[in-house]
Design an enzyme around this catalytic site. Sequence first.
Site, PDB file in Angstrom:
ATOM      1  N   SER A 141       2.850  -1.596   4.876  1.00 16.26           N
ATOM      2  CA  SER A 141       3.780  -2.342   4.691  1.00 16.26           C
ATOM      3  C   SER A 141       4.054  -3.023   3.833  1.00 16.26           C
ATOM      4  O   SER A 141       3.554  -3.229   2.548  1.00 16.26           O
ATOM      5  CB  SER A 141       3.015  -3.593   5.678  1.00 16.26           C
ATOM      6  OG  SER A 141       3.120  -4.876   5.302  1.00 16.26           O
ATOM      7  N   TYR A 155      -4.747  -8.259   5.288  1.00 19.20           N
ATOM      8  CA  TYR A 155      -3.459  -8.197   5.348  1.00 19.20           C
ATOM      9  C   TYR A 155      -2.980  -7.094   4.715  1.00 19.20           C
ATOM     10  O   TYR A 155      -2.845  -5.579   4.160  1.00 19.20           O
ATOM     11  CB  TYR A 155      -2.948  -8.523   6.180  1.00 19.20           C
ATOM     12  CG  TYR A 155      -2.211  -7.686   6.903  1.00 19.20           C
ATOM     13  CD1 TYR A 155      -2.329  -6.775   8.162  1.00 19.20           C
ATOM     14  CD2 TYR A 155      -0.525  -7.719   6.452  1.00 19.20           C
ATOM     15  CE1 TYR A 155      -1.296  -5.842   8.714  1.00 19.20           C
ATOM     16  CE2 TYR A 155       0.333  -6.692   6.782  1.00 19.20           C
ATOM     17  CZ  TYR A 155      -0.162  -6.173   7.978  1.00 19.20           C
ATOM     18  OH  TYR A 155       1.050  -5.080   8.530  1.00 19.20           O
TER      19      TYR A 155
HETATM   20  P1  NAP Z   1       1.880  -4.226  17.427  1.00 19.19           P
HETATM   21  O1  NAP Z   1       3.241  -4.078  18.507  1.00 19.19           O
HETATM   22  O2  NAP Z   1       1.184  -5.629  17.750  1.00 19.19           O
HETATM   23  O3  NAP Z   1       0.768  -2.867  18.275  1.00 19.19           O
HETATM   24  C1  NAP Z   1      -0.089  -2.469  18.077  1.00 19.19           C
HETATM   25  C2  NAP Z   1      -0.435  -0.952  18.844  1.00 19.19           C
HETATM   26  O4  NAP Z   1      -1.679  -1.121  17.584  1.00 19.19           O
HETATM   27  C3  NAP Z   1      -1.041  -1.392  19.587  1.00 19.19           C
HETATM   28  O5  NAP Z   1      -0.490   0.157  20.739  1.00 19.19           O
HETATM   29  C4  NAP Z   1      -2.284  -1.477  19.873  1.00 19.19           C
HETATM   30  O6  NAP Z   1      -2.583  -1.163  21.348  1.00 19.19           O
HETATM   31  C5  NAP Z   1      -2.672  -1.363  19.350  1.00 19.19           C
HETATM   32  N1  NAP Z   1      -4.000  -0.799  18.460  1.00 19.19           N
HETATM   33  C6  NAP Z   1      -4.810  -2.254  17.842  1.00 19.19           C
HETATM   34  N2  NAP Z   1      -5.314  -1.970  17.612  1.00 19.19           N
HETATM   35  C7  NAP Z   1      -6.533  -1.151  18.140  1.00 19.19           C
HETATM   36  C8  NAP Z   1      -7.592  -0.166  17.513  1.00 19.19           C
HETATM   37  N3  NAP Z   1      -8.547  -0.836  16.928  1.00 19.19           N
HETATM   38  N4  NAP Z   1      -7.471   1.036  17.827  1.00 19.19           N
HETATM   39  C9  NAP Z   1      -6.442   1.511  18.691  1.00 19.19           C
HETATM   40  N5  NAP Z   1      -5.265   0.574  18.450  1.00 19.19           N
HETATM   41  C10 NAP Z   1      -5.023  -0.388  18.504  1.00 19.19           C
HETATM   42  O7  NAP Z   1       2.085  -3.649  15.951  1.00 19.19           O
HETATM   43  P2  NAP Z   1       3.421  -3.230  15.356  1.00 19.19           P
HETATM   44  O8  NAP Z   1       4.214  -4.368  14.574  1.00 19.19           O
HETATM   45  O9  NAP Z   1       4.094  -2.502  16.228  1.00 19.19           O
HETATM   46  O10 NAP Z   1       3.109  -3.028  13.718  1.00 19.19           O
HETATM   47  C11 NAP Z   1       2.254  -1.333  13.962  1.00 19.19           C
HETATM   48  C12 NAP Z   1       2.051  -1.197  12.365  1.00 19.19           C
HETATM   49  O11 NAP Z   1       2.976  -1.654  11.383  1.00 19.19           O
HETATM   50  C13 NAP Z   1       1.068  -1.657  11.644  1.00 19.19           C
HETATM   51  O12 NAP Z   1       0.461  -0.617  11.380  1.00 19.19           O
HETATM   52  C14 NAP Z   1       1.418  -3.179  11.913  1.00 19.19           C
HETATM   53  O13 NAP Z   1       0.806  -2.849  10.464  1.00 19.19           O
HETATM   54  C15 NAP Z   1       2.296  -2.093  10.545  1.00 19.19           C
HETATM   55  N6  NAP Z   1       3.650  -3.309   9.802  1.00 19.19           N
HETATM   56  C16 NAP Z   1       4.285  -4.136  11.080  1.00 19.19           C
HETATM   57  C17 NAP Z   1       5.257  -4.823  11.353  1.00 19.19           C
HETATM   58  C18 NAP Z   1       6.008  -5.750  11.400  1.00 19.19           C
HETATM   59  O14 NAP Z   1       7.182  -6.696  11.106  1.00 19.19           O
HETATM   60  N7  NAP Z   1       5.682  -5.504  12.457  1.00 19.19           N
HETATM   61  C19 NAP Z   1       5.532  -5.371   9.006  1.00 19.19           C
HETATM   62  C20 NAP Z   1       4.667  -4.307   8.233  1.00 19.19           C
HETATM   63  C21 NAP Z   1       4.267  -3.500   8.517  1.00 19.19           C
HETATM   64  P3  NAP Z   1      -2.864  -2.423  22.338  1.00 19.19           P
HETATM   65  O15 NAP Z   1      -1.504  -3.227  22.771  1.00 19.19           O
HETATM   66  O16 NAP Z   1      -4.033  -2.020  23.677  1.00 19.19           O
HETATM   67  O17 NAP Z   1      -3.468  -3.639  21.789  1.00 19.19           O
END
Ligand code: NAP
Length: 247
Positions: A141, A155
């Site tokens: 991130s 985080y």
């Molecule tokens: P998201 O929409 O909240 O989706 C999270 C996903 O991770 C869901 O499929 C969830 O499953 C799964 N998950 C959560 N805890 C888990 C666990 N213990 N074991 C296995 N799966 C798990 O997240 P996102 O925003 O797409 O983020 C994806 C990645 O990108 C993350 O690593 C995040 O830190 C990174 N990121 C995101 C952003 C942003 O702005 N969105 C920015 C920088 C980095 P369930 O549906 O079952 O809960």
Amino acid sequence: MSARVVLITGGSRGIGAAVSRAAAEEGFRVAINYASRSEPAEKLVAEIEAAGGKAIALKGDVSRNDDVVAMFDAAEKALGPVTAVVNNAGITGKSSPLAKADPAVIRECIDINVTGAIYVAREAARRMLPRKSGIIVNLSSAASSLGSPGEYVWYAASKGAIDSLTIGLSKELAIHGIRVNAVQPGMVETEIHALSSEDAGRVERIRPMIPMQRIGKPEEIADAVMYLLGDRSSYVTGAILRVSGGR
Ligand code: NAP
């Protein structure tokens, strides 16, 4: 050519779902992991299969090594040897200044984002080493260098660990034909802000600080991941690719 099989942790929603779709479109067989919400995962599998692709949904908590091993076993049984892994599952925990943060929130974030990602990378390495080939893409991130003050410094620290993991593991595995890279998204429109950080207003608050003055789309992060999963990045390893609208 043998099948390309990708295991995407947290592949059912947000950025992971965009990667799952893009990978299926490019001909990968896709193992879509999720933690507890089965419906988005099953819907995505149905969508990919209706479009002629091959996908399975796998429930499992990346912070539990037994789950990680079982996930790889199930993916390989259903789809064939896993040739690529996207280490994407992640949470933030409820946002707050550090002094007000619940230790349990910090612990859960580190367990999933750091320990979980390392377990998944370890299992990928164990299976890819005998085959002398493989690709791992880690989701870091922009927070790893911005630090996320007042929101979730724990985080940000977890994503600093992902950068270190990427650098070290890329050097360890390069000689074995396995590439390891990371993508550092900036602010992306997903449910993480409302569901995990419990701060639905965050997106609008941060928008003016982004040089491009807009939020990223999950598909824009998936494009960077697909570059790193493909042959066009054949000489790229240990790279940390920032995709953040300039932030
Ligand atoms: P998201 O929409 O909240 O989706 C999270 C996903 O991770 C869901 O499929 C969830 O499953 C799964 N998950 C959560 N805890 C888990 C666990 N213990 N074991 C296995 N799966 C798990 O997240 P996102 O925003 O797409 O983020 C994806 C990645 O990108 C993350 O690593 C995040 O830190 C990174 N990121 C995101 C952003 C942003 O702005 N969105 C920015 C920088 C980095 P369930 O549906 O079952 O809960």
